[in-house]
Each structure stands twice: as structure tokens, then as C-alpha cells.
Design a protein around this motif. Structure first.
Motif, PDB file in Angstrom:
ATOM      1  N   ILE A  51      -4.259  -6.791   4.036  1.00 28.25           N
ATOM      2  CA  ILE A  51      -3.891  -6.400   2.834  1.00 28.25           C
ATOM      3  C   ILE A  51      -5.086  -6.516   1.874  1.00 28.25           C
ATOM      4  N   PHE A  52      -5.252  -5.351   1.095  1.00 31.99           N
ATOM      5  CA  PHE A  52      -6.250  -5.182   0.089  1.00 31.99           C
ATOM      6  C   PHE A  52      -5.659  -4.668  -1.287  1.00 31.99           C
ATOM      7  N   ILE A  53      -6.644  -5.073  -2.223  1.00 30.39           N
ATOM      8  CA  ILE A  53      -6.163  -4.406  -3.624  1.00 30.39           C
ATOM      9  C   ILE A  53      -7.320  -3.385  -3.876  1.00 30.39           C
ATOM     10  N   ALA A  54      -6.679  -2.306  -4.230  1.00 28.53           N
ATOM     11  CA  ALA A  54      -7.470  -1.252  -4.304  1.00 28.53           C
ATOM     12  C   ALA A  54      -7.317  -0.461  -5.797  1.00 28.53           C
ATOM     13  N   GLN A  55      -8.159   0.412  -6.109  1.00 28.70           N
ATOM     14  CA  GLN A  55      -8.172   1.333  -7.242  1.00 28.70           C
ATOM     15  C   GLN A  55      -7.846   2.701  -6.730  1.00 28.70           C
ATOM     16  N   GLN A  56      -6.623   3.068  -7.276  1.00 29.17           N
ATOM     17  CA  GLN A  56      -6.014   4.555  -6.711  1.00 29.17           C
ATOM     18  C   GLN A  56      -6.366   5.485  -7.896  1.00 29.17           C
ATOM     19  N   THR A  57      -7.079   6.776  -7.367  1.00 28.15           N
ATOM     20  CA  THR A  57      -7.293   7.709  -8.511  1.00 28.15           C
ATOM     21  C   THR A  57      -6.580   8.871  -7.862  1.00 28.15           C
ATOM     22  N   SER A  58      -5.709   9.415  -8.598  1.00 25.18           N
ATOM     23  CA  SER A  58      -4.843  10.445  -8.154  1.00 25.18           C
ATOM     24  C   SER A  58      -5.944  11.953  -8.310  1.00 25.18           C
ATOM     25  N   ALA A  59      -5.413  12.614  -7.571  1.00 25.09           N
ATOM     26  CA  ALA A  59      -6.162  14.166  -7.416  1.00 25.09           C
ATOM     27  C   ALA A  59      -5.676  15.146  -8.235  1.00 25.09           C
ATOM     28  N   THR A  60      -5.170  14.585  -9.417  1.00 26.61           N
ATOM     29  CA  THR A  60      -4.818  15.665 -10.490  1.00 26.61           C
ATOM     30  C   THR A  60      -5.875  15.753 -11.642  1.00 26.61           C
ATOM     31  N   ALA A  61      -5.677  16.681 -12.548  1.00 28.54           N
ATOM     32  CA  ALA A  61      -6.683  17.310 -13.715  1.00 28.54           C
ATOM     33  C   ALA A  61      -7.188  16.168 -14.316  1.00 28.54           C
ATOM     34  N   ASN A  62      -6.152  14.988 -14.628  1.00 23.61           N
ATOM     35  CA  ASN A  62      -6.637  13.893 -15.552  1.00 23.61           C
ATOM     36  C   ASN A  62      -7.060  12.669 -14.601  1.00 23.61           C
ATOM     37  N   GLU A  64      -5.830  10.404 -13.122  1.00 25.40           N
ATOM     38  CA  GLU A  64      -4.822   9.024 -13.368  1.00 25.40           C
ATOM     39  C   GLU A  64      -5.214   7.924 -12.468  1.00 25.40           C
ATOM     40  N   ARG A  65      -5.301   6.633 -12.839  1.00 28.62           N
ATOM     41  CA  ARG A  65      -5.752   5.683 -12.186  1.00 28.62           C
ATOM     42  C   ARG A  65      -4.698   4.638 -12.078  1.00 28.62           C
ATOM     43  N   HIS A  66      -4.622   3.704 -10.981  1.00 30.51           N
ATOM     44  CA  HIS A  66      -3.849   2.599 -10.814  1.00 30.51           C
ATOM     45  C   HIS A  66      -4.491   1.555 -10.077  1.00 30.51           C
ATOM     46  N   ILE A  67      -4.020   0.431 -10.125  1.00 34.07           N
ATOM     47  CA  ILE A  67      -4.340  -0.712  -9.211  1.00 34.07           C
ATOM     48  C   ILE A  67      -3.184  -0.760  -8.199  1.00 34.07           C
ATOM     49  N   VAL A  68      -3.508  -0.946  -6.713  1.00 31.57           N
ATOM     50  CA  VAL A  68      -2.446  -0.995  -5.747  1.00 31.57           C
ATOM     51  C   VAL A  68      -2.779  -1.984  -4.854  1.00 31.57           C
ATOM     52  N   ILE A  69      -1.738  -2.203  -4.239  1.00 27.25           N
ATOM     53  CA  ILE A  69      -1.888  -3.119  -2.880  1.00 27.25           C
ATOM     54  C   ILE A  69      -1.788  -2.202  -1.744  1.00 27.25           C
ATOM     55  N   VAL A  70      -2.554  -2.282  -1.042  1.00 32.48           N
ATOM     56  CA  VAL A  70      -2.776  -1.349   0.570  1.00 32.48           C
ATOM     57  C   VAL A  70      -2.418  -2.372   1.591  1.00 32.48           C
ATOM     58  N   THR A  71      -1.402  -2.000   2.375  1.00 33.85           N
ATOM     59  CA  THR A  71      -1.221  -2.708   3.619  1.00 33.85           C
ATOM     60  C   THR A  71      -1.406  -1.644   4.847  1.00 33.85           C
ATOM     61  N   ILE A  72      -2.303  -2.324   5.458  1.00 30.56           N
ATOM     62  CA  ILE A  72      -2.476  -1.604   6.811  1.00 30.56           C
ATOM     63  C   ILE A  72      -2.241  -2.389   8.107  1.00 30.56           C
ATOM     64  N   ASN A  73      -1.319  -1.895   9.138  1.00 34.46           N
ATOM     65  CA  ASN A  73      -0.975  -2.689  10.067  1.00 34.46           C
ATOM     66  C   ASN A  73      -1.765  -2.483  11.480  1.00 34.46           C
ATOM     67  N   GLU A  74      -2.276  -3.511  12.140  1.00 41.03           N
ATOM     68  CA  GLU A  74      -3.025  -3.478  13.328  1.00 41.03           C
ATOM     69  C   GLU A  74      -2.013  -3.642  14.369  1.00 41.03           C
ATOM     70  N   PHE A  75      -1.838  -3.072  15.427  1.00 38.68           N
ATOM     71  CA  PHE A  75      -1.076  -3.185  16.464  1.00 38.68           C
ATOM     72  C   PHE A  75      -1.516  -2.638  17.760  1.00 38.68           C
ATOM     73  N   MET A  83       1.646   0.613   3.878  1.00 37.57           N
ATOM     74  CA  MET A  83       2.337   0.709   2.386  1.00 37.57           C
ATOM     75  C   MET A  83       0.996   0.749   1.519  1.00 37.57           C
ATOM     76  N   ILE A  84       1.515   1.575   0.364  1.00 39.20           N
ATOM     77  CA  ILE A  84       0.846   1.348  -0.676  1.00 39.20           C
ATOM     78  C   ILE A  84       1.940   1.109  -1.863  1.00 39.20           C
ATOM     79  N   ASP A  85       1.436  -0.170  -2.621  1.00 41.99           N
ATOM     80  CA  ASP A  85       2.383  -0.477  -3.672  1.00 41.99           C
ATOM     81  C   ASP A  85       1.515  -0.583  -4.995  1.00 41.99           C
ATOM     82  N   ARG A  86       2.060   0.034  -6.127  1.00 42.54           N
ATOM     83  CA  ARG A  86       1.456   0.022  -7.326  1.00 42.54           C
ATOM     84  C   ARG A  86       1.582  -1.255  -8.135  1.00 42.54           C
ATOM     85  N   ILE A  87       0.522  -1.711  -8.535  1.00 43.84           N
ATOM     86  CA  ILE A  87       0.580  -3.109  -9.205  1.00 43.84           C
ATOM     87  C   ILE A  87       0.766  -2.507 -10.758  1.00 43.84           C
ATOM     88  N   ILE A  88      -0.333  -1.881 -11.293  1.00 42.03           N
ATOM     89  CA  ILE A  88      -0.409  -1.150 -12.689  1.00 42.03           C
ATOM     90  C   ILE A  88      -0.709  -0.035 -12.706  1.00 42.03           C
TER      91      ILE A  88
END
Length: 88
Positions: A51-62, A64-75, A83-88
């Protein structure tokens, strides 16, 4: 007024080995870019969630940035984005 402005975050560069391997699945995603801010830890499920906390920057003209929780499964030695879940 009332919006939270997401400031530029510094990228983490020193993960534990398993976390670094997990984060590598984020390379090549389309639609947004991700900068890790913190490695939160692990969760035992069917395999292990990293589980990570990351900054997400959309690939749009503006860019847009958000803070997200990124979950990566190892199996079975393989890492997959769970999962990527937006915090703000």
C-alpha cells in the motif's frame, strides 16, 4: 474557495526491495502519472497487498492532481495493480 490545492510532492526513491518491485507495475499506465509519496506497508490477503500514498496527475490539458492510495497485490511472485482510491 474551500478546495484543497495539492502541492507538488517529492518522489520517494528508497523503497524496500519488494515495495520497489511492486511499484514497478505503475510504469506504463495511461491516463495519469503517479509519484509515490509514502510506502504505507503491507496487508496479508490472498497474497500480500503493498500500500502506497501517491500523487496522481491526470494526462489532461490542465493536469489535475489528486492524492490517492495505490494498492498492488503480490501473489505467486507476480505483482498486479489491485486498486487506486482517491483521498483528495
Amino acid at each position: 474557495m474551500g478546495n484543497i490545492e495539492v502541492l507538488e510532492q517529492r518522489e520517494m526513491t528508497a523503497f524496500p526491495q519488494k515495495a520497489a518491485s511492486a511499484w514497478s507495475v505503475m510504469n506504463g499506465l495511461v491516463g495519469a502519472s503517479y509519484k509515490p509519496m509514502a510506502y504505507v506497508g503491507t496487508q496479508v490477503v490472498k497474497g500480500i497487498n503493498h500500500i502506497f500514498i501517491a500523487q496522481q496527475t491526470s494526462a489532461t490539458a490542465n493536469g489535475e492532481r489528486h492524492i490517492v492510495i495505490v494498492t498492488i497485490n503480490e501473489f505467486d511472485g507476480k505483482f498486479e495493480l489491485a486498486m487506486i482510491d482517491r483521498i483528495i
